[in-house]
Design a protein around this motif. Structure first.
Motif, PDB file in Angstrom:
ATOM      1  N   UNK A   1     -12.170  58.393 -94.212  1.00  0.00           N
ATOM      2  CA  UNK A   1     -13.172  58.958 -93.303  1.00  0.00           C
ATOM      3  C   UNK A   1     -13.733  60.265 -93.868  1.00  0.00           C
ATOM      4  N   UNK A   2     -15.066  60.447 -93.879  1.00  0.00           N
ATOM      5  CA  UNK A   2     -15.638  61.705 -94.361  1.00  0.00           C
ATOM      6  C   UNK A   2     -15.101  62.899 -93.574  1.00  0.00           C
ATOM      7  N   UNK A   3     -14.968  64.018 -94.267  1.00  0.00           N
ATOM      8  CA  UNK A   3     -14.368  65.200 -93.659  1.00  0.00           C
ATOM      9  C   UNK A   3     -15.138  65.674 -92.432  1.00  0.00           C
TER      10      UNK A   3
ATOM     11  N   UNK B   1     -13.571  66.097 -88.683  1.00  0.00           N
ATOM     12  CA  UNK B   1     -13.598  67.329 -87.894  1.00  0.00           C
ATOM     13  C   UNK B   1     -14.313  67.104 -86.560  1.00  0.00           C
ATOM     14  N   UNK B   2     -15.414  66.373 -86.572  1.00  0.00           N
ATOM     15  CA  UNK B   2     -16.146  66.088 -85.332  1.00  0.00           C
ATOM     16  C   UNK B   2     -15.263  65.324 -84.350  1.00  0.00           C
ATOM     17  N   UNK B   3     -14.459  64.401 -84.876  1.00  0.00           N
ATOM     18  CA  UNK B   3     -13.539  63.640 -84.028  1.00  0.00           C
ATOM     19  C   UNK B   3     -12.481  64.563 -83.423  1.00  0.00           C
ATOM     20  N   UNK B   4     -11.960  65.494 -84.230  1.00  0.00           N
ATOM     21  CA  UNK B   4     -10.974  66.456 -83.731  1.00  0.00           C
ATOM     22  C   UNK B   4     -11.567  67.307 -82.623  1.00  0.00           C
ATOM     23  N   UNK B   5     -12.789  67.754 -82.843  1.00  0.00           N
ATOM     24  CA  UNK B   5     -13.459  68.592 -81.854  1.00  0.00           C
ATOM     25  C   UNK B   5     -13.702  67.833 -80.556  1.00  0.00           C
ATOM     26  N   UNK B   6     -14.111  66.580 -80.674  1.00  0.00           N
ATOM     27  CA  UNK B   6     -14.354  65.761 -79.482  1.00  0.00           C
ATOM     28  C   UNK B   6     -13.063  65.549 -78.695  1.00  0.00           C
ATOM     29  N   UNK B   7     -11.966  65.318 -79.397  1.00  0.00           N
ATOM     30  CA  UNK B   7     -10.679  65.127 -78.716  1.00  0.00           C
ATOM     31  C   UNK B   7     -10.221  66.426 -78.044  1.00  0.00           C
TER      32      UNK B   7
ATOM     33  N   UNK C   1      -4.818  68.190 -82.275  1.00  0.00           N
ATOM     34  CA  UNK C   1      -3.946  68.933 -83.181  1.00  0.00           C
ATOM     35  C   UNK C   1      -3.709  68.146 -84.480  1.00  0.00           C
ATOM     36  N   UNK C   2      -3.444  66.838 -84.326  1.00  0.00           N
ATOM     37  CA  UNK C   2      -3.218  66.004 -85.501  1.00  0.00           C
ATOM     38  C   UNK C   2      -4.478  65.908 -86.362  1.00  0.00           C
ATOM     39  N   UNK C   3      -5.626  65.774 -85.710  1.00  0.00           N
ATOM     40  CA  UNK C   3      -6.877  65.641 -86.452  1.00  0.00           C
ATOM     41  C   UNK C   3      -7.237  66.932 -87.184  1.00  0.00           C
ATOM     42  N   UNK C   4      -7.024  68.077 -86.529  1.00  0.00           N
ATOM     43  CA  UNK C   4      -7.264  69.351 -87.227  1.00  0.00           C
ATOM     44  C   UNK C   4      -6.324  69.474 -88.432  1.00  0.00           C
ATOM     45  N   UNK C   5      -5.075  69.059 -88.257  1.00  0.00           N
ATOM     46  CA  UNK C   5      -4.108  69.107 -89.360  1.00  0.00           C
ATOM     47  C   UNK C   5      -4.555  68.208 -90.508  1.00  0.00           C
ATOM     48  N   UNK C   6      -5.140  67.054 -90.183  1.00  0.00           N
ATOM     49  CA  UNK C   6      -5.638  66.148 -91.232  1.00  0.00           C
ATOM     50  C   UNK C   6      -6.784  66.797 -92.005  1.00  0.00           C
ATOM     51  N   UNK C   7      -7.675  67.468 -91.285  1.00  0.00           N
ATOM     52  CA  UNK C   7      -8.781  68.160 -91.958  1.00  0.00           C
ATOM     53  C   UNK C   7      -8.226  69.230 -92.891  1.00  0.00           C
ATOM     54  N   UNK C   8      -7.262  70.009 -92.398  1.00  0.00           N
ATOM     55  CA  UNK C   8      -6.722  71.117 -93.191  1.00  0.00           C
ATOM     56  C   UNK C   8      -5.866  70.619 -94.353  1.00  0.00           C
ATOM     57  N   UNK C   9      -5.283  69.446 -94.209  1.00  0.00           N
ATOM     58  CA  UNK C   9      -4.531  68.874 -95.330  1.00  0.00           C
ATOM     59  C   UNK C   9      -5.469  68.539 -96.494  1.00  0.00           C
ATOM     60  N   UNK C  10      -6.682  68.131 -96.149  1.00  0.00           N
ATOM     61  CA  UNK C  10      -7.662  67.792 -97.176  1.00  0.00           C
ATOM     62  C   UNK C  10      -8.441  69.010 -97.674  1.00  0.00           C
TER      63      UNK C  10
END
Length: 199
Positions: free
Chosen positions: A2-4, A8-14, A24-33
């Motif tokens: 999934x594009x970064x 991030x947009x998905x994390x923000x929506x959640x 929290x998990x989605x933000x962590x995925x963004x920061x891992x990348x």
């Protein structure tokens, strides 16, 4: 993968939907990348702040500020974290920097008032709350904090003038009520003045 930006947009929506664990998990995925992703650091920090983990929130917001040092929203939210930790001087510094970056930031103006109040600088706090109230006229907290700080500092807040326009134009004894409210406030009785104009 999934594009970064989409991640991030998905994390923000959640986050906005209140699904904090998924956010929290989605933000962590963004920061891992991308560990220096300022927006993900900011919003993950805000999520932690909202959850009561202020120290970890501060760590993430510090990192966000390193990557976006002039972001008014990051600075304003870091000011809020400092307030939660009782760090009023640091909160004032961040709120002031946020207002320098964006003079229309309501959150920065409100946090500036709260920081100054915590530093026992009531007149300056009243001025900051007044600024916040001008930026968002319908916000009750900013309005009441303004009047309260003004009363504590012994200065008039212009309460009656501030609420003149919302009063019904044809209300009986309107001008008498306004003059009475202004006189009460002039004599230091802001609560009584508010009772008159708030009916």
């Amino acid at each position: 993968m999934q594009p970064l930006d989409e991640l991030f947009a998905d994390a923000l929506a959640r986050h906005r939907a209140g699904d904090t664990e998924a956010a929290r998990r989605a933000y962590a995925d963004v920061l891992a990348r991308q560990p220096g992703h300022a927006d993900a650091l900011h919003m993950a920090g805000l999520l932690l702040h909202q959850s009561g983990d202020h120290l970890e929130a501060l760590r993430l917001l510090d990192a966000a500020c390193v990557n976006a040092p002039s972001s008014a929203s990051i600075l304003a939210n870091r000011a809020g974290v400092h307030l939660a930790l009782g760090q009023h001087a640091a909160a004032e510094t961040d709120a002031r920097a946020a207002l320098d970056a964006d003079p229309t930031s309501f959150g920065a103006a409100l946090n500036m008032g709260l920081a100054l109040l915590g530093l026992d600088r009531r007149a300056a706090a009243a001025a900051a709350f007044a600024r916040a109230s001008v930026l968002r006229p319908q916000d009750a907290r900013a309005l009441l904090d303004w009047f309260s700080a003004a009363a504590q500092s012994g200065r008039a807040s212009g309460l009656a003038e501030r609420v003149r326009s919302p009063l019904p134009a044809l209300a009986p004894q309107r001008e008498l009520g306004l003059r009475t409210a202004m006189q009460l406030e002039h004599n230091g009785f802001s609560n009584q003045a508010f009772a008159i104009v708030g009916v």
